[in-house]
Write an enzyme that holds these catalytic residues in place. Structure first.
Site, PDB file in Angstrom:
ATOM      1  N   SER A 278      42.923 -60.314 -59.262  1.00 26.85           N
ATOM      2  CA  SER A 278      41.798 -60.746 -60.084  1.00 26.85           C
ATOM      3  C   SER A 278      41.825 -62.223 -60.451  1.00 26.85           C
ATOM      4  O   SER A 278      40.829 -62.759 -60.952  1.00 26.85           O
ATOM      5  CB  SER A 278      41.751 -59.907 -61.364  1.00 26.85           C
ATOM      6  OG  SER A 278      40.497 -60.004 -61.975  1.00 26.85           O
TER       7      SER A 278
ATOM      8  N   LYS B 131      38.962 -64.607 -59.578  1.00 26.87           N
ATOM      9  CA  LYS B 131      37.778 -64.875 -60.400  1.00 26.87           C
ATOM     10  C   LYS B 131      37.726 -66.313 -60.906  1.00 26.87           C
ATOM     11  O   LYS B 131      36.636 -66.828 -61.201  1.00 26.87           O
ATOM     12  CB  LYS B 131      37.723 -63.891 -61.573  1.00 26.87           C
ATOM     13  CG  LYS B 131      37.469 -62.442 -61.147  1.00 26.87           C
ATOM     14  CD  LYS B 131      37.408 -61.518 -62.350  1.00 26.87           C
ATOM     15  CE  LYS B 131      37.054 -60.089 -61.955  1.00 26.87           C
ATOM     16  NZ  LYS B 131      38.171 -59.388 -61.284  1.00 26.87           N
TER      17      LYS B 131
ATOM     18  N   SER C 214      37.344 -59.326 -67.069  1.00 22.30           N
ATOM     19  CA  SER C 214      37.739 -59.111 -65.674  1.00 22.30           C
ATOM     20  C   SER C 214      36.751 -58.171 -64.989  1.00 22.30           C
ATOM     21  O   SER C 214      37.121 -57.186 -64.348  1.00 22.30           O
ATOM     22  CB  SER C 214      39.158 -58.546 -65.573  1.00 22.30           C
ATOM     23  OG  SER C 214      39.715 -58.815 -64.315  1.00 22.30           O
TER      24      SER C 214
END
Length: 499
Positions: free
Chosen positions: A134, A137, A330
């Site tokens: 993640s 991002k 997230s």
């Protein structure tokens, strides 16, 4: 608990070379971006001047401030630009033993840079592409803010169809669209408002059918390299140009895990039909007719409107708010929508492949290091993504630069160690992590056997650093030990002068 990823697996947080970027100086204004304050009415993130305008905030008048509210109290100390930076030897002595923790597996890559000068202070495999999860991002945030700008809003339109009474709902890629004011995302556009506009435009003519146009996106709805359970595991879902509430079945579901609908665009179309009093059985997929011109000579099947004539439009919150949501929660669905905005801005197909190509193009334009960079999606759910720690540290330094104020919005959503987001329940409890509480701000990433953290940290001397630590070879069932080991590395940066 902070967002975690697919059920039955460790959570997915919750997946030509250019030269090094030039040294960048960190402005004092970043202290304002990074300071969180508590006031009597709730939590406020202090942002630099332009950010308030991008968010649509109105200036506070003297009369409005005369309410007797107490002065804000800083909970994160500002960095000291006069503080001495760590030395490479000092960082090596502090970090190497922690990086050798067996909980992190056999492949641990990291980089630490001085945020004030941009100088790389320490790296261990810093240029090696590593599965980022993640942490991807952060790249999505910087590229979409560069390509589209913080104030861009994504439209959802209704236009006249080709048949009498036919209304076409055209998705523009807004993942936060809601059926009404009770949607999941605060400040989202609503189909209720759009339906009201359509009724006004039709001037009493009754709509009879709904066409759902989600052709803005192309290609597969699930990402390459996604684990098999992600489409149905509650952290990913079908990525379509039209959806409600991030494709959640229930808009009241909390952040993180939530059951997702199989066909988000058709669910949105049926909700629109209900609002217009049209039977759900009339909803079908299709494409909107071309926008009419004075020379088309088209007939007027819907309330005197030629096919393709706009009947209404609603807009998403500005992209800077969507970036905030993506980073702080997230949010994988929002991330994929933002990646496609990069594709659209760079005239690429709004697909996984087009978004990946466009994001890589913007990274190169920003003179960030592309060595080892491989992109397959914008959320980090894909195991095909590879990002180097050096790219992440330089990207964070660029976002702090006074020359790129539109990128500073990425800092507002970064979780704070021991306090917010995916770091809320980390730091403090595990041995060796207490020094990071309140002074580490970072994005985390987790897939099975993959763990990452990247962000900013202030040293004990007051020097602001950017850092990234990625590992993609963690022992099986080793999620908690690996997270604690990563947190000890960031806490070591916070707790030492490393000189």
């Amino acid at each position: 608990m902070p967002p975690t990823d697919p059920t039955g697996k460790p959570p997915a947080d919750p997946p030509p070379p250019v030269g090094k970027a030039p040294r960048r100086r960190l402005p004092l204004v970043l202290a304002a971006v990074l300071v969180l304050v508590l006031v009597a009415v709730g939590l406020v993130v202090v942002r630099p001047g332009p950010v308030g305008r991008w968010l649509g905030e109105t200036p506070t008048t003297p009369a409005a401030t005369a309410t007797g509210e107490p002065a804000p109290v800083a909970v994160l100390a500002a960095a000291d630009p006069a503080a001495p930076p760590p030395t490479t030897d000092g960082l090596r002595a502090a970090l190497e033993p922690l990086a050798d923790d067996t909980a992190l597996g056999g492949r641990v890559n990291m980089a630490v840079a001085d945020a004030l000068t941009g100088e790389m202070l320490f790296e261990r495999g810093g240029g090696e592409g590593t599965v980022p999860a993640s942490v991807t991002k952060l790249l999505t945030a910087v590229t979409v803010l560069t390509a589209r700008g913080p104030g861009h809003r994504i439209p959802t339109r209704a236009v006249s169809g080709t048949q009498p009474g036919e209304v076409v709902l055209v998705g523009g890629g807004d993942p936060t669209l809601a059926a009404d004011a009770k949607g999941f995302y605060p400040g989202a556009a609503s189909l209720t408002d759009l339906a009201d506009q359509v009724r006004t435009a039709l001037a009493g003519a009754a709509p009879t059918s709904i066409v759902v146009d989600s052709s803005r996106y192309s290609g597969p709805v699930f990402g390459p390299g996604w684990d098999d359970d992600i489409p149905t595991g509650g952290y990913g879902g079908a990525i379509t140009a039209l959806m409600l509430d991030g494709a959640r079945e229930n808009p009241k579901a909390g952040p993180g895990w939530a059951a997702r609908v199989a066909e988000p665009d058709m669910v949105a179309g049926r909700a629109f039909a209900r609002l217009l009093g049209v039977p759900a059985s009339t909803v079908r997929k299709g494409t909107a007719p071309p926008t009419p011109t004075e020379t088309t000579g088209a007939t007027e099947p819907a309330g005197g409107h030629a096919p393709g004539a706009e009947l209404g439009v609603v807009y998403s919150p500005p992209l800077i708010r969507l970036v905030d949501i993506m980073i702080s929660d997230s949010d994988n669905i929002v991330a994929e929508a933002l990646a496609r905005q990069v594709a659209l801005a760079r005239d690429q197909p709004a697909s996984f492949a087009g978004a990946a190509a466009a994001m890589a193009e913007v990274v190169a334009e920003l003179a960030l290091p592309t060595n080892g960079l491989v992109l397959a999606d914008g959320s980090g759910l894909s195991r095909k993504n590879l990002i180097s720690p050096a790219l992440l540290t330089e990207l964070l330094a660029l976002a702090a630069s006074p020359n790129r104020p539109e990128l500073a919005g990425i800092f507002g959503g970064l979780p704070v160690a021991g306090w917010s987001g995916t770091l809320r329940d980390r730091y403090g409890a595990a041995p060796g992590t207490a020094a990071g509480v309140g002074v580490v701000r970072a994005k985390t990433g987790t897939l099975t056997r993959v763990h990452a953290i990247a962000g900013v940290v202030t040293t004990a001397d007051g020097r602001l650093l950017t850092f990234a630590v990625l590992t993609d070879d963690v022992p099986p069932n080793g999620m908690e030990p690996a997270r604690a080991a990563l947190d000890r590395i960031a806490a070591a940066l916070a707790g030492c002068g490393c000189r």
